[in-house]
Design a protein around this motif. Structure first.
Motif, PDB file in Angstrom:
ATOM      1  N   THR A 141       0.822  -1.215   0.000  1.00  0.00           N
ATOM      2  CA  THR A 141       0.000   0.000   0.000  1.00  0.00           C
ATOM      3  C   THR A 141       0.856   1.266   0.000  1.00  0.00           C
ATOM      4  OG1 THR A 141      -0.107  -0.089   2.417  1.00  0.00           O
ATOM      5  CG2 THR A 141      -1.900  -1.154   1.194  1.00  0.00           C
ATOM      6  N   ASP A 142       2.177   1.118   0.191  1.00  0.00           N
ATOM      7  CA  ASP A 142       3.053   2.282   0.254  1.00  0.00           C
ATOM      8  C   ASP A 142       3.684   2.615  -1.088  1.00  0.00           C
ATOM      9  OD1 ASP A 142       4.585   0.028   0.152  1.00  0.00           O
ATOM     10  OD2 ASP A 142       6.021   0.643   1.686  1.00  0.00           O
ATOM     11  N   PHE A 143       3.276   1.947  -2.151  1.00  0.00           N
ATOM     12  CA  PHE A 143       3.804   2.222  -3.490  1.00  0.00           C
ATOM     13  C   PHE A 143       2.937   3.274  -4.164  1.00  0.00           C
ATOM     14  CE2 PHE A 143       3.749   1.522  -8.079  1.00  0.00           C
ATOM     15  CZ  PHE A 143       5.102   1.530  -8.384  1.00  0.00           C
ATOM     16  N   SER A 144       3.572   4.248  -4.819  1.00  0.00           N
ATOM     17  CA  SER A 144       2.814   5.282  -5.524  1.00  0.00           C
ATOM     18  C   SER A 144       3.595   5.744  -6.753  1.00  0.00           C
ATOM     19  CB  SER A 144       2.516   6.477  -4.616  1.00  0.00           C
ATOM     20  OG  SER A 144       3.719   7.105  -4.189  1.00  0.00           O
ATOM     21  N   VAL A 145       2.861   6.286  -7.719  1.00  0.00           N
ATOM     22  CA  VAL A 145       3.437   6.763  -8.975  1.00  0.00           C
ATOM     23  C   VAL A 145       2.821   8.118  -9.299  1.00  0.00           C
ATOM     24  CG1 VAL A 145       3.809   6.291 -11.424  1.00  0.00           C
ATOM     25  CG2 VAL A 145       3.680   4.397  -9.809  1.00  0.00           C
ATOM     26  N   ALA A 201     -11.635  -8.103 -15.113  1.00  0.00           N
ATOM     27  CA  ALA A 201     -10.332  -7.559 -14.730  1.00  0.00           C
ATOM     28  C   ALA A 201     -10.485  -6.532 -13.616  1.00  0.00           C
ATOM     29  CB  ALA A 201      -9.650  -6.935 -15.944  1.00  0.00           C
ATOM     30  N   VAL A 202     -11.471  -5.661 -13.742  1.00  0.00           N
ATOM     31  CA  VAL A 202     -11.707  -4.643 -12.716  1.00  0.00           C
ATOM     32  C   VAL A 202     -12.141  -5.302 -11.409  1.00  0.00           C
ATOM     33  CG1 VAL A 202     -13.152  -2.679 -12.066  1.00  0.00           C
ATOM     34  CG2 VAL A 202     -12.248  -2.847 -14.397  1.00  0.00           C
ATOM     35  N   ALA A 203     -13.005  -6.299 -11.492  1.00  0.00           N
ATOM     36  CA  ALA A 203     -13.473  -6.976 -10.279  1.00  0.00           C
ATOM     37  C   ALA A 203     -12.326  -7.663  -9.548  1.00  0.00           C
ATOM     38  CB  ALA A 203     -14.553  -7.988 -10.647  1.00  0.00           C
ATOM     39  N   LEU A 204     -11.439  -8.327 -10.289  1.00  0.00           N
ATOM     40  CA  LEU A 204     -10.310  -9.009  -9.660  1.00  0.00           C
ATOM     41  C   LEU A 204      -9.331  -8.003  -9.058  1.00  0.00           C
ATOM     42  CD1 LEU A 204      -9.019 -11.804  -9.126  1.00  0.00           C
ATOM     43  CD2 LEU A 204      -7.704 -11.472 -11.234  1.00  0.00           C
ATOM     44  N   ALA A 205      -9.070  -6.910  -9.783  1.00  0.00           N
ATOM     45  CA  ALA A 205      -8.180  -5.875  -9.269  1.00  0.00           C
ATOM     46  C   ALA A 205      -8.717  -5.289  -7.970  1.00  0.00           C
ATOM     47  CB  ALA A 205      -8.000  -4.772 -10.316  1.00  0.00           C
ATOM     48  N   ARG A 206     -10.014  -5.031  -7.921  1.00  0.00           N
ATOM     49  CA  ARG A 206     -10.633  -4.483  -6.714  1.00  0.00           C
ATOM     50  C   ARG A 206     -10.551  -5.493  -5.562  1.00  0.00           C
ATOM     51  NH1 ARG A 206     -15.129  -2.824  -8.851  1.00  0.00           N
ATOM     52  NH2 ARG A 206     -14.368  -0.698  -9.142  1.00  0.00           N
ATOM     53  N   GLN A 207     -10.754  -6.764  -5.869  1.00  0.00           N
ATOM     54  CA  GLN A 207     -10.727  -7.804  -4.841  1.00  0.00           C
ATOM     55  C   GLN A 207      -9.361  -7.907  -4.178  1.00  0.00           C
ATOM     56  OE1 GLN A 207     -11.863 -11.667  -6.293  1.00  0.00           O
ATOM     57  NE2 GLN A 207     -11.175 -12.737  -4.447  1.00  0.00           N
ATOM     58  N   TYR A 208      -8.289  -7.746  -4.967  1.00  0.00           N
ATOM     59  CA  TYR A 208      -6.943  -7.916  -4.424  1.00  0.00           C
ATOM     60  C   TYR A 208      -6.213  -6.609  -4.160  1.00  0.00           C
ATOM     61  CZ  TYR A 208      -7.113 -12.949  -4.940  1.00  0.00           C
ATOM     62  OH  TYR A 208      -7.439 -14.271  -4.797  1.00  0.00           O
ATOM     63  N   GLY A 209      -6.908  -5.486  -4.313  1.00  0.00           N
ATOM     64  CA  GLY A 209      -6.296  -4.204  -3.983  1.00  0.00           C
ATOM     65  C   GLY A 209      -5.257  -3.737  -4.979  1.00  0.00           C
ATOM     66  N   LEU A 210      -5.404  -4.132  -6.238  1.00  0.00           N
ATOM     67  CA  LEU A 210      -4.474  -3.710  -7.290  1.00  0.00           C
ATOM     68  C   LEU A 210      -4.990  -2.432  -7.940  1.00  0.00           C
ATOM     69  CD1 LEU A 210      -2.533  -5.717  -9.837  1.00  0.00           C
ATOM     70  CD2 LEU A 210      -4.267  -4.201 -10.787  1.00  0.00           C
ATOM     71  N   THR A 211      -4.089  -1.523  -8.250  1.00  0.00           N
ATOM     72  CA  THR A 211      -4.456  -0.305  -8.965  1.00  0.00           C
ATOM     73  C   THR A 211      -4.501  -0.607 -10.451  1.00  0.00           C
ATOM     74  OG1 THR A 211      -3.455   1.119  -7.291  1.00  0.00           O
ATOM     75  CG2 THR A 211      -3.794   2.066  -9.479  1.00  0.00           C
ATOM     76  N   LEU A 212      -5.609  -0.284 -11.098  1.00  0.00           N
ATOM     77  CA  LEU A 212      -5.803  -0.597 -12.515  1.00  0.00           C
ATOM     78  C   LEU A 212      -6.139   0.666 -13.287  1.00  0.00           C
ATOM     79  CD1 LEU A 212      -5.957  -2.736 -14.714  1.00  0.00           C
ATOM     80  CD2 LEU A 212      -8.343  -3.137 -14.085  1.00  0.00           C
ATOM     81  N   LEU A 213      -5.320   0.969 -14.289  1.00  0.00           N
ATOM     82  CA  LEU A 213      -5.507   2.142 -15.138  1.00  0.00           C
ATOM     83  C   LEU A 213      -5.753   1.695 -16.568  1.00  0.00           C
ATOM     84  CD1 LEU A 213      -2.422   4.263 -13.934  1.00  0.00           C
ATOM     85  CD2 LEU A 213      -4.658   4.009 -12.824  1.00  0.00           C
TER      86      LEU A 213
END
Length: 284
Positions: free
Chosen positions: A142-146, A248-260
């Motif tokens: 959670t401490d990674f940012s761009v 893809a969005v549902a899986l990203a949300r489930q695992y806390g991945l940032t998706l652009l």
């Protein structure tokens, strides 16, 4: 010797029709075979056939095995080689055998779905959505940012690095960037999934997993399976030039991945995990 481009004669239509030679991205099948079991009783399993662009084949095999949770580290691989005992000449350099260490136990019942993937397949070859459960050993950081600016710069950096695309216009790419937006490594392939497998596999071969301090940029759209591969590799942010699918969005949300998505022309959409993107302006 394999090559990733193939010349072909064409008739180019424009102001004046002309006969020219064009370069095409090569697409050939790659079969992945597994050797497993104790040394005194080795077994062979035909795991997968994927349509790919020749090159970095061992990385493709490693990335695929890692994404499918067949291996967790490179130490579980005894050797990789092309099979020389093939029935047809066209199979030469198109069949890779991965010898697993005797300590690796295969769940053959799970492998009975017998993967068949194509260059744009998504989740084909899978028996059910339940079979795609991600083996994610730890939460994504959670401490990674761009910074927004680094994301805007990424497509041009990746495009300039794509040497084969420059000649053919027919390849996808996956590029790994650090938090400052520096392009660390990239791989090209006619298949979106293969490009990411090759990229992740190159780090598996160096025992550099997970990739928790970097983000990946994909040259096309984002499917469920591409998000799954990123999560397996510990990548906290996936950006893509194209659109994501609903799964893809549902899986990203489930695992806390940032998706652009739609990362182009100085714009992009944030579908999940907006906290990892440092914006120039506060959202109204």
């Amino acid at each position: 010797m394999t090559t990733s481009v193939h010349p072909t004669p064409i008739l180019r239509i424009g102001t004046h029709p002309s006969e020219e030679v064009d370069l095409l991205a090569v697409e050939e099948p790659l079969e992945i075979r597994l050797g497993h079991g104790p040394w005194e009783d080795r077994q062979q399993h035909r795991l997968s056939v994927t349509m790919r662009t020749p090159g970095h084949d061992f990385e493709l095999a490693l990335g695929f095995l890692f994404a499918e949770d067949i291996i967790q580290t490179y130490d579980q691989v005894h050797s990789l080689r092309y099979c020389t005992q093939v029935q047809h000449p066209e199979e030469r350099d198109n069949v890779v055998r991965v010898e697993l260490a005797p300590s690796v136990v295969l769940d053959l019942a799970r492998l009975q779905r017998h993967f068949y993937t194509s260059s744009s397949c998504g989740v084909c070859g899978k028996a059910s959505i339940e079979a795609l459960a991600v083996a994610c050993p730890r939460p994504l950081p959670t401490d990674f940012s761009v910074a927004e600016e680094a994301i805007h710069r990424a497509p041009a950096l990746l495009r300039r690095a794509q040497l084969v695309f420059e000649h053919t216009g027919g390849l996808h790419a996956a590029g790994l960037f650090d938090s400052a937006g520096t392009l660390l490594r990239w791989r090209e392939d006619v298949g979106r999934h293969n490009a990411l497998d090759k990229l992740i596999g190159s780090y598996v071969a160096e025992n550099q997993q997970p990739l928790r301090t970097s983000f990946v940029l994909l040259s096309g759209r984002v499917s469920f399976e591409l998000v799954q591969k990123a999560i397996r590799a510990g990548i906290p942010l996936v950006a893509a030039v194209g659109a994501p699918s609903s799964l893809a969005v549902a899986l990203a949300r489930q695992y806390g991945l940032t998706l652009l998505g739609f990362v182009r022309d100085q714009r992009f959409n944030v579908y999940t995990g907006e906290a990892r993107v440092v914006l120039r302006e506060t959202v109204a």
